[in-house]
Design a protein around this motif. Structure first.
Motif, PDB file in Angstrom:
ATOM      1  N   PHE A 138      -4.055  -2.050  -7.327  1.00 47.81           N
ATOM      2  CA  PHE A 138      -2.823  -2.807  -7.571  1.00 47.81           C
ATOM      3  C   PHE A 138      -3.141  -4.292  -7.598  1.00 47.81           C
ATOM      4  O   PHE A 138      -3.951  -4.784  -6.816  1.00 47.81           O
ATOM      5  CB  PHE A 138      -1.801  -2.519  -6.462  1.00 47.81           C
ATOM      6  CG  PHE A 138      -0.583  -3.405  -6.525  1.00 47.81           C
ATOM      7  CD1 PHE A 138       0.449  -3.124  -7.402  1.00 47.81           C
ATOM      8  CD2 PHE A 138      -0.480  -4.532  -5.712  1.00 47.81           C
ATOM      9  CE1 PHE A 138       1.572  -3.938  -7.468  1.00 47.81           C
ATOM     10  CE2 PHE A 138       0.634  -5.351  -5.769  1.00 47.81           C
ATOM     11  CZ  PHE A 138       1.661  -5.047  -6.651  1.00 47.81           C
ATOM     12  N   PHE A 159      -0.623  -1.314 -11.871  1.00 42.42           N
ATOM     13  CA  PHE A 159      -1.374  -0.249 -11.203  1.00 42.42           C
ATOM     14  C   PHE A 159      -2.347   0.349 -12.208  1.00 42.42           C
ATOM     15  O   PHE A 159      -2.006   0.531 -13.384  1.00 42.42           O
ATOM     16  CB  PHE A 159      -0.439   0.861 -10.708  1.00 42.42           C
ATOM     17  CG  PHE A 159       0.320   0.526  -9.452  1.00 42.42           C
ATOM     18  CD1 PHE A 159      -0.204   0.824  -8.202  1.00 42.42           C
ATOM     19  CD2 PHE A 159       1.557  -0.081  -9.524  1.00 42.42           C
ATOM     20  CE1 PHE A 159       0.495   0.524  -7.046  1.00 42.42           C
ATOM     21  CE2 PHE A 159       2.271  -0.383  -8.380  1.00 42.42           C
ATOM     22  CZ  PHE A 159       1.734  -0.076  -7.136  1.00 42.42           C
ATOM     23  N   HIS A 184       5.676   0.000  -6.136  1.00 44.35           N
ATOM     24  CA  HIS A 184       5.094   1.290  -5.753  1.00 44.35           C
ATOM     25  C   HIS A 184       6.049   2.438  -6.051  1.00 44.35           C
ATOM     26  O   HIS A 184       5.635   3.480  -6.592  1.00 44.35           O
ATOM     27  CB  HIS A 184       4.739   1.286  -4.266  1.00 44.35           C
ATOM     28  CG  HIS A 184       3.483   0.548  -3.948  1.00 44.35           C
ATOM     29  ND1 HIS A 184       3.381  -0.823  -4.038  1.00 44.35           N
ATOM     30  CD2 HIS A 184       2.260   0.983  -3.538  1.00 44.35           C
ATOM     31  CE1 HIS A 184       2.170  -1.200  -3.699  1.00 44.35           C
ATOM     32  NE2 HIS A 184       1.464  -0.126  -3.394  1.00 44.35           N
ATOM     33  N   VAL A 194       1.356  10.842  -6.046  1.00 43.81           N
ATOM     34  CA  VAL A 194       0.897   9.696  -5.268  1.00 43.81           C
ATOM     35  C   VAL A 194      -0.612   9.785  -5.091  1.00 43.81           C
ATOM     36  O   VAL A 194      -1.113  10.792  -4.569  1.00 43.81           O
ATOM     37  CB  VAL A 194       1.572   9.649  -3.877  1.00 43.81           C
ATOM     38  CG1 VAL A 194       1.095   8.427  -3.092  1.00 43.81           C
ATOM     39  CG2 VAL A 194       3.091   9.641  -4.006  1.00 43.81           C
ATOM     40  N   ILE A 198      -5.009   3.423  -2.253  1.00 41.04           N
ATOM     41  CA  ILE A 198      -4.683   2.322  -3.164  1.00 41.04           C
ATOM     42  C   ILE A 198      -5.353   1.058  -2.632  1.00 41.04           C
ATOM     43  O   ILE A 198      -5.218   0.728  -1.448  1.00 41.04           O
ATOM     44  CB  ILE A 198      -3.163   2.114  -3.285  1.00 41.04           C
ATOM     45  CG1 ILE A 198      -2.487   3.395  -3.773  1.00 41.04           C
ATOM     46  CG2 ILE A 198      -2.855   0.963  -4.243  1.00 41.04           C
ATOM     47  CD1 ILE A 198      -0.983   3.287  -3.937  1.00 41.04           C
ATOM     48  N   TYR A 200      -6.069  -3.134  -2.670  1.00 39.82           N
ATOM     49  CA  TYR A 200      -5.320  -4.381  -2.861  1.00 39.82           C
ATOM     50  C   TYR A 200      -6.250  -5.568  -2.628  1.00 39.82           C
ATOM     51  O   TYR A 200      -7.286  -5.446  -1.965  1.00 39.82           O
ATOM     52  CB  TYR A 200      -4.146  -4.479  -1.878  1.00 39.82           C
ATOM     53  CG  TYR A 200      -3.241  -3.278  -1.882  1.00 39.82           C
ATOM     54  CD1 TYR A 200      -2.125  -3.215  -2.701  1.00 39.82           C
ATOM     55  CD2 TYR A 200      -3.506  -2.192  -1.043  1.00 39.82           C
ATOM     56  CE1 TYR A 200      -1.298  -2.117  -2.711  1.00 39.82           C
ATOM     57  CE2 TYR A 200      -2.679  -1.076  -1.049  1.00 39.82           C
ATOM     58  CZ  TYR A 200      -1.581  -1.041  -1.880  1.00 39.82           C
ATOM     59  OH  TYR A 200      -0.768   0.055  -1.882  1.00 39.82           O
ATOM     60  N   CYS A 221       6.385   2.256   4.065  1.00 39.86           N
ATOM     61  CA  CYS A 221       6.321   2.821   2.718  1.00 39.86           C
ATOM     62  C   CYS A 221       5.066   3.685   2.554  1.00 39.86           C
ATOM     63  O   CYS A 221       5.135   4.794   2.013  1.00 39.86           O
ATOM     64  CB  CYS A 221       6.345   1.692   1.688  1.00 39.86           C
ATOM     65  SG  CYS A 221       6.114   2.226  -0.021  1.00 39.86           S
TER      66      CYS A 221
END
Length: 494
Positions: A138, A159, A184, A194, A198, A200, A221
């Motif tokens: 992301f 993404f 997201h 999902v 992920i 970052y 989340c």
């Protein structure tokens, strides 16, 4: 002598010592000295411009080979010491001066930099090959767009699934934690699954480098969707290289040619269409397109949770005397039938919901600027019923379409209370529906009345103004019996 000849030629050309000095990159005093010496030779006062026995007095060099070797020896010893016990550049300078060398710190620093350029280790990257459905990345980017007539810098969330190179993008006004979570949710809802991890960069809205902790709302989340967040090391964009390139690819493909849109929603719709094309094109070293490879990834991903993540901010706002609440420097109207002085508000990424206990009593499209107003007609009808004269110069009327304002000026300016019926029609339908009805009336030369507006808005068949297109059934009426009529008349007068 070549330099003197060049000075002479440039001076004859420019007639300016400053311009000669600037072009040759030498001091103006030097240019002046040579020109004066040349003049004296030409006048016969001197024999030569430069003395044959001229001596150049160059000061002794401070940076000697012996000094360089000494500094290098300290740097070499540093490599075998613990990191926290190594000599810094300042300490090496102090030691060298103590040994009798008169040298500045900047000279020592240059020696150290030259040594490090030769002896520093090359950084080696480890090529990654994550399995299907395991990893996504992301990142944020910026796009300059014209929304309406306003040039704005809009945030682009991207993404990228590493295995399939499937790309997802959405535009948002800001880059807050709220927008990160919404991105997201939009991404997961599009692919219906999902990814497990992920990656970052060091965005403060996700991870605090000082405390080494994730944002608590973001962690909720991640826990809800069961993915594992992973933050890259500082100044290491190569650890997340797919999205770094994806931002550029998507931005150029979607917004190089077209940058003007009516709204952010229109820009997002354009971005979706462009991403469909991007995800159906072949990418480097892959035999299938991303949409095909995505189908191979989804069996290895987590399914979407049964319950939607409750992504909103809950707060209590005070209603001011103009029947407005303030949310992030923007103002929203409240139904004037609501009696309390405070109201519970749910703040979503795209809307504002006002609650009375567990019931939603009003919904506004969220404003993203500053000092903007969202006024709904139905929220002021009760008040206008008691204060009809306030309609004429109200901000609510000025916020409506020009055709509705013209309707008020033409028919209701002297009878503003009668305009309440039109406001009720707007409340029960929409301002756009009333504008459409007004256009139909204007097109066919009809006099506008509230009953005609209701007919055109709430009765779809009435929009077919041409009566020849209507299907009217024939009704048979029997011949009247006049004798029966005569009997009834006679009975009345007897």
């Amino acid at each position: 002598m070549d330099e003197i000849n060049q000075i002479q030629q440039l001076y004859e050309k420019y007639k300016s010592i400053r311009k000669v000095s600037k072009e040759l990159g030498i001091s103006r005093n030097t240019v002046k000295k040579y020109l004066e010496s040349l003049t004296r030779v030409q006048e016969g006062n001197d024999v030569e411009i430069l003395p044959l026995n001229r001596k150049v007095n160059q000061p002794k060099r401070v940076i000697t080979d012996e000094l360089i070797s000494l500094v290098h020896s300290y740097l070499t010893d540093n490599q075998s010491k613990p990191r926290k016990q190594r000599l810094s550049g300042t300490e090496i300078h102090r030691i060298v001066q103590a040994r009798g060398y008169q040298i500045s710190y900047s000279s020592i620093r240059d020696i150290i930099h030259d040594w490090k350029d030769i002896h520093k280790h090359r950084e080696v990257y480890i090529l990654q090959d994550p399995p299907e459905g395991y990893r996504a990345e992301f990142d944020w980017g910026y796009v300059d767009l014209t929304l309406g007539n306003v040039i704005q810098k809009i945030s682009l969330a991207i993404f990228t699934l590493n295995y399939s190179q499937y790309r997802f993008g959405r535009l948002y006004h800001n880059q807050t934690t709220f927008d990160v979570i919404q991105a997201h949710i939009d991404f997961f809802n599009e692919i219906k699954y999902v990814p497990k991890v992920i990656f970052y960069d060091n965005a403060t809205t996700i991870y605090d480098l000082r405390t080494k902790k994730y944002n608590q709302r973001f962690l909720l989340c991640a826990t809800h969707y069961q993915f594992t967040p992973n933050v890259c090391n500082p100044s290491s964009p190569h650890e997340k290289g797919s999205t770094e390139k994806s931002v550029s690819v998507v931005r150029k493909a979607a917004f190089s040619e077209k940058i003007r849109f009516n709204s952010l929603a229109d820009a997002n719709e354009h971005l979706k269409n462009c991403l469909i094309g991007i995800n159906n094109q072949h990418v480097h070293r892959r035999t299938k397109v991303p949409t095909q490879l995505l189908l191979e990834e989804v069996p290895e991903m987590f399914p979407l949770p049964t319950l939607e993540f409750a992504h909103y901010e809950l707060r209590t706002s005070t209603i001011n005397k103009y029947n407005l609440i303030e949310i992030y420097k923007n103002f929203y109207s409240v139904p004037d039938t609501f009696c309390s002085k405070t109201i519970l508000v749910k703040i979503f990424s795209d809307r504002i919901e006002m609650m009375d206990n567990d019931k939603s009593i009003a919904v506004h499209e969220r404003k993203m600027g500053r000092g903007e107003y969202s006024l709904q007609t139905g929220h002021y009808i009760r008040t206008f019923g008691r204060k009809p004269g306030a309609i004429r110069h109200s901000k609510l009327l000025r916020s409506l379409d020009q055709d509705i304002q013209n309707l008020f000026e033409m028919y209701y300016i002297d009878h503003p209370k009668e305009f309440l019926i039109v406001l009720e029609i707007i409340r029960d339908s929409s301002p756009q529906a009333v504008v459409y009805a007004l256009e139909v009336c204007k097109e066919h030369g009809l006099i506008v009345t509230p009953d005609l507006l209701k007919l055109l808005i709430f009765e779809p068949k009435s929009r077919m103004i041409e009566t020849e297109n209507w299907n009217i059934s024939e009704i048979e009426v029997p011949e009247p019996d006049l004798q029966v009529f005569d009997k009834k008349i006679g009975a009345r007068f007897t």
